[in-house]
Structures are given as C-alpha cells and as structure tokens.
Design an enzyme around this catalytic site. Structure first.
Site, PDB file in Angstrom:
ATOM      1  N   HIS A  79       0.990  -1.178   0.033  1.00 56.61           N
ATOM      2  CA  HIS A  79      -0.156   0.010   0.086  1.00 56.61           C
ATOM      3  C   HIS A  79       0.492   1.280   0.250  1.00 56.61           C
ATOM      4  O   HIS A  79       2.446   1.229   0.446  1.00 56.61           O
ATOM      5  CB  HIS A  79      -0.767   0.104   0.851  1.00 56.61           C
ATOM      6  CG  HIS A  79      -0.796  -0.208   3.065  1.00 56.61           C
ATOM      7  ND1 HIS A  79       0.051   1.757   2.955  1.00 56.61           N
ATOM      8  CD2 HIS A  79       0.212  -1.132   3.287  1.00 56.61           C
ATOM      9  CE1 HIS A  79       0.376   0.932   4.261  1.00 56.61           C
ATOM     10  NE2 HIS A  79       0.365  -0.832   4.510  1.00 56.61           N
ATOM     11  N   ASP A  81       0.435   3.770   1.304  1.00 57.59           N
ATOM     12  CA  ASP A  81      -0.450   5.142   2.075  1.00 57.59           C
ATOM     13  C   ASP A  81       0.481   5.244   3.282  1.00 57.59           C
ATOM     14  O   ASP A  81       0.977   3.890   3.568  1.00 57.59           O
ATOM     15  CB  ASP A  81      -1.865   5.267   1.873  1.00 57.59           C
ATOM     16  CG  ASP A  81      -3.012   3.809   2.897  1.00 57.59           C
ATOM     17  OD1 ASP A  81      -2.501   2.122   2.571  1.00 57.59           O
ATOM     18  OD2 ASP A  81      -3.436   4.383   3.560  1.00 57.59           O
ATOM     19  N   ASP A 112       6.344   1.264   7.139  1.00 57.30           N
ATOM     20  CA  ASP A 112       5.237   0.781   6.855  1.00 57.30           C
ATOM     21  C   ASP A 112       4.683   1.868   6.111  1.00 57.30           C
ATOM     22  O   ASP A 112       3.855   2.860   6.403  1.00 57.30           O
ATOM     23  CB  ASP A 112       3.750   0.895   8.772  1.00 57.30           C
ATOM     24  CG  ASP A 112       2.039  -0.064   7.866  1.00 57.30           C
ATOM     25  OD1 ASP A 112       2.433  -0.531   6.935  1.00 57.30           O
ATOM     26  OD2 ASP A 112       1.307   0.750   8.649  1.00 57.30           O
ATOM     27  N   GLU A 142      -5.042   1.976   2.862  1.00 58.97           N
ATOM     28  CA  GLU A 142      -4.871   0.588   3.663  1.00 58.97           C
ATOM     29  C   GLU A 142      -5.249   0.958   5.506  1.00 58.97           C
ATOM     30  O   GLU A 142      -5.602   0.117   6.404  1.00 58.97           O
ATOM     31  CB  GLU A 142      -3.595   0.108   3.701  1.00 58.97           C
ATOM     32  CG  GLU A 142      -3.456  -1.851   4.190  1.00 58.97           C
ATOM     33  CD  GLU A 142      -3.385  -1.423   5.656  1.00 58.97           C
ATOM     34  OE1 GLU A 142      -3.407  -2.358   6.059  1.00 58.97           O
ATOM     35  OE2 GLU A 142      -2.515  -0.727   6.137  1.00 58.97           O
ATOM     36  N   GLU A 143      -4.883   2.135   5.501  1.00 59.73           N
ATOM     37  CA  GLU A 143      -4.550   2.498   6.704  1.00 59.73           C
ATOM     38  C   GLU A 143      -5.942   3.531   7.791  1.00 59.73           C
ATOM     39  O   GLU A 143      -5.786   3.670   8.756  1.00 59.73           O
ATOM     40  CB  GLU A 143      -3.653   3.951   7.274  1.00 59.73           C
ATOM     41  CG  GLU A 143      -1.987   3.302   7.001  1.00 59.73           C
ATOM     42  CD  GLU A 143      -1.529   1.913   7.795  1.00 59.73           C
ATOM     43  OE1 GLU A 143      -2.652   1.553   8.520  1.00 59.73           O
ATOM     44  OE2 GLU A 143      -0.467   1.939   7.071  1.00 59.73           O
ATOM     45  N   GLU A 171       4.717  -6.439   4.071  1.00 61.37           N
ATOM     46  CA  GLU A 171       3.634  -5.508   5.093  1.00 61.37           C
ATOM     47  C   GLU A 171       5.541  -5.343   5.470  1.00 61.37           C
ATOM     48  O   GLU A 171       6.144  -6.590   5.430  1.00 61.37           O
ATOM     49  CB  GLU A 171       2.771  -5.844   5.435  1.00 61.37           C
ATOM     50  CG  GLU A 171       1.570  -5.448   5.084  1.00 61.37           C
ATOM     51  CD  GLU A 171       1.230  -4.033   5.735  1.00 61.37           C
ATOM     52  OE1 GLU A 171       2.268  -3.588   6.529  1.00 61.37           O
ATOM     53  OE2 GLU A 171       0.344  -3.678   5.557  1.00 61.37           O
ATOM     54  N   HIS A 345       4.049   2.571  12.469  1.00 58.88           N
ATOM     55  CA  HIS A 345       2.873   4.056  13.030  1.00 58.88           C
ATOM     56  C   HIS A 345       3.737   4.799  14.202  1.00 58.88           C
ATOM     57  O   HIS A 345       3.213   5.836  14.590  1.00 58.88           O
ATOM     58  CB  HIS A 345       1.892   3.759  13.397  1.00 58.88           C
ATOM     59  CG  HIS A 345       0.678   2.761  12.541  1.00 58.88           C
ATOM     60  ND1 HIS A 345      -0.728   2.529  12.436  1.00 58.88           N
ATOM     61  CD2 HIS A 345       1.349   2.333  11.644  1.00 58.88           C
ATOM     62  CE1 HIS A 345      -0.762   1.935  11.870  1.00 58.88           C
ATOM     63  NE2 HIS A 345       0.564   1.601  10.776  1.00 58.88           N
TER      64      HIS A 345
END
Length: 368
Positions: A79, A81, A112, A142-143, A171, A345
């Site tokens: 992903h 984002d 991530d 995705e987030e 991932e 994150h």
C-alpha cells in the site's frame, strides 16, 4: 499572481537507484491515507516506460503485470498510504548511524510500508524476465476503514487482475516470512437494567453489574493454540471497551462490553461468531466487525518454493493483514517485507538499511 510558475511537483522516481535512495524518495512524497494522488502519479510515471509490464490504473491503485506465459503467476502487493505525519513532521527522511556500526533510515513510511513498496518497484524495473509471471499491486487507503481500502475495491471490481497461484504482501516483518493471518471479530454485549438513585440501589437493577459474569468468563478463558499448515497461531479473547452509566449518582439501566476475538485461520468468520455466541449465550450479542483470517497455504508448491528460495525464518502472522483478501480469492498468501512492525506508526519509525537490501535480495533470488 499572474506570471508565477506553479509549485514544483515531487522529483521523479528512479527505479534503478539503490533501494535505500528509492525508499527515501518514496517516503519524502507524503501520502497520508486519502491523499495518495502525488505518489500514485509518481509511481505511474516511473512504471509507464517499462515495456515488459502492462500497466493498469484504477483511481490511485496501480497494477503492473508481466505477460510472459509462465506456468505460474504470483502477486507482490503493497500500500502507498501512511498514517498521518507527526508534529513537527517526521519527513524528510534522514539516515542515522546505529551503535553497532550500521545505519537506519528514519521517517514516516520507512517501516509501514514504503520500504516494501521500494522493493516491489526495484524488482518491477530490473527483473524483466522473471521465472514466474508477476502482478505488482500498489494500492491506497490501507490505513483507514476497510470500506475505503484500495485492494478491497479491486477485489470487488476487477478480481481477474489479482488472479494468481501465490501472493506476497510486503508488510513489515523484519524480512522474515509470516504466513497467513488471524481473523478478527468484535462483538458488543448489551445488558439492560432499571435506573434508580444510587442512594437507593435496591429500587433499580444495575446493568453494569450484570456484565460481571462476562468479565469473569473472559478472565478465565483459555484461548486455543492452533497449528495451521505447520505454523502455530495463538488465539485471544479480550475485553477492549466498556460503557454504561448516565451520572455519578444513578444506577445505570444499560451497559455495553466490547469484546475482540482473534481467531486462527482454521476457523471461518461464521464459526468464530458461533463460538463467541456460545460463550456469551446469556447476553444480547451484536457483531460489530468481522474479517476472516487467511491460511498460509505452506503445503502448496508455490509457497514451498517461496520459503525455500528465501531461506529465512517462517512464523505465523499473529495479527490481521490484507493477505486475507487474497485468501478470499483462493490465493494463498504470506507477509514478507523490511522493517520492524513494532515501529510502524510510531514517531521514531525507522528501518535498518541492511534489511531493505536483504528483502530485495531475497525476493530477487525467488523471481530469478
């Protein structure tokens, strides 16, 4: 003002650059969920000249496919984002030394999961004749909530573009293989009582107190440990939220307990709901959220070839990831990518440079 040039867009992506430089360039194009346009444009522009790939763009989802007629097709997905930037922003990226003599790339997205996206792009550009046909998938959102997930939209609208024998979601896994994923179920237990003044509680029925048996059940619950395709998954049943009460001197007439069940991929979502319903048979149970898990399929030839080619440690994915979307299509999938998921994150998100290179080298061995 008239005569002023528009602000410059992001610098072009150079897909043959070193993996560290490419990861930094991807991260430096901010792409918080819902604002991936600039990065999607940059990725599309970089992929377009590659004659060995057929490129599809659907919104901010990019799908690049080889069409070599190989007997096997695999998917590499990631992903675009990220979660929001910090304040002050943890961009642009920087490289810092580590006490052991190594170095790490710091910044939003390094873990991530733009390190994984960089690996995809490097392979897409430099492995023109892979041993398997490859579908590279780059998707948005995705987030955030599942309904916005770009991969989910493609599963619903263009599943043919995702057809494959095996899939790898890049991932972060510390460049180890994590097979499949657990499913997740959230339910809300509701109790009803009768309001009264807390000075005279015998005149009412305390709805919060009625949750006590459910909490005792959760404290005593012994979750399963399950072997699925040779990997061990640890289930969990946890209270994750509680609500009730309308004042500090009122016996509450309603209360709710939110329970999360993380279940091994040998069990379907329907079976998970039935299991939780049996445990809390005396309660009003509402399903809030449900996502099936994914079997790793490590007994299948495509998965065995992947694990053999990489030669790294293999374990179960104890959380939920988008590999479950591939499983729903009948495509076995694993997680494999650079970066420590424990740093995803976080304000100090960072990835060892060596892990980026190791992940690229491992997948290159597999595709060559």
């Amino acid at each position: 003002m008239p005569g002023l040039a528009p602000p410059p867009g992001p610098a072009p992506l150079h897909l043959t650059a070193d993996i560290v430089d490419l990861t930094a360039a991807l991260c430096d194009i901010a792409s918080v969920s819902g604002a991936e346009d600039a990065l999607a444009d940059a990725v599309a522009t970089a992929l377009a000249p590659l004659q060995h790939l057929r490129l599809h763009r659907i919104g901010n989802v990019l799908i690049a496919r080889t069409e070599l007629g190989r007997p096997e097709r695999v998917v590499l997905a990631g992903h675009l984002d990220t979660v929001p930037l910090t304040d002050p922003p943890n961009l642009p990226t920087r490289i810092d030394p580590t006490p052991d003599g190594g170095a790490e790339l710091w910044g939003r997205g390094t873990v991530d999961m733009k390190g994984g996206v960089a690996v995809q792009l490097r392979l897409a550009a430099t492995v023109a004749a892979p041993s398997r046909d490859v579908t590279y998938v780059f998707y948005d959102c995705e987030e955030v909530e599942s309904a916005r997930n770009g991969l989910g939209r493609i599963v619903a609208s263009h599943p043919d573009l995702l057809a494959a024998d095996f899939a790898v979601l890049l991932e972060p896994t510390c460049a180890q293989v994590e097979g499949g994923c657990k499913g997740t179920l959230r339910v809300r237990l509701r109790t009803r009582g009768r309001a009264a003044h807390s000075g005279r509680p015998w005149l009412g029925e305390n709805a919060i107190h009625k949750l006590a048996p459910a909490l005792a059940t959760l404290a005593a619950y012994r979750p399963r440990t399950v072997d699925v395709d040779g990997l061990v998954y640890h289930e969990g049943l946890s209270a994750v939220g509680i609500a009730g009460g309308a004042g500090n001197n009122v016996v509450p007439d309603a209360a709710e307990l939110l329970v999360n069940y993380r279940f091994a991929p040998d069990r379907s979502g329907v079976e998970a709901v039935a299991h939780v319903g049996e445990i809390f048979a005396d309660y009003e149970v509402e399903v809030v959220d449900l996502a099936d898990g994914a079997r790793p399929g490590l007994d299948l030839p495509a998965a065995q070839a992947f694990v053999t080619a990489l030669g790294v440690r293999v374990s179960a994915k104890e959380g939920w990831t988008d590999v479950a979307r591939f499983a729903a299509l009948g495509v076995p999938a694993v997680n494999f990518g650079p970066g420590d998921p424990a740093l995803a994150h976080k304000d100090d998100e960072r990835v060892p440079l060596g892990q980026l290179r190791d992940a690229e080298a491992a997948l290159r061995r597999w595709l060559s």
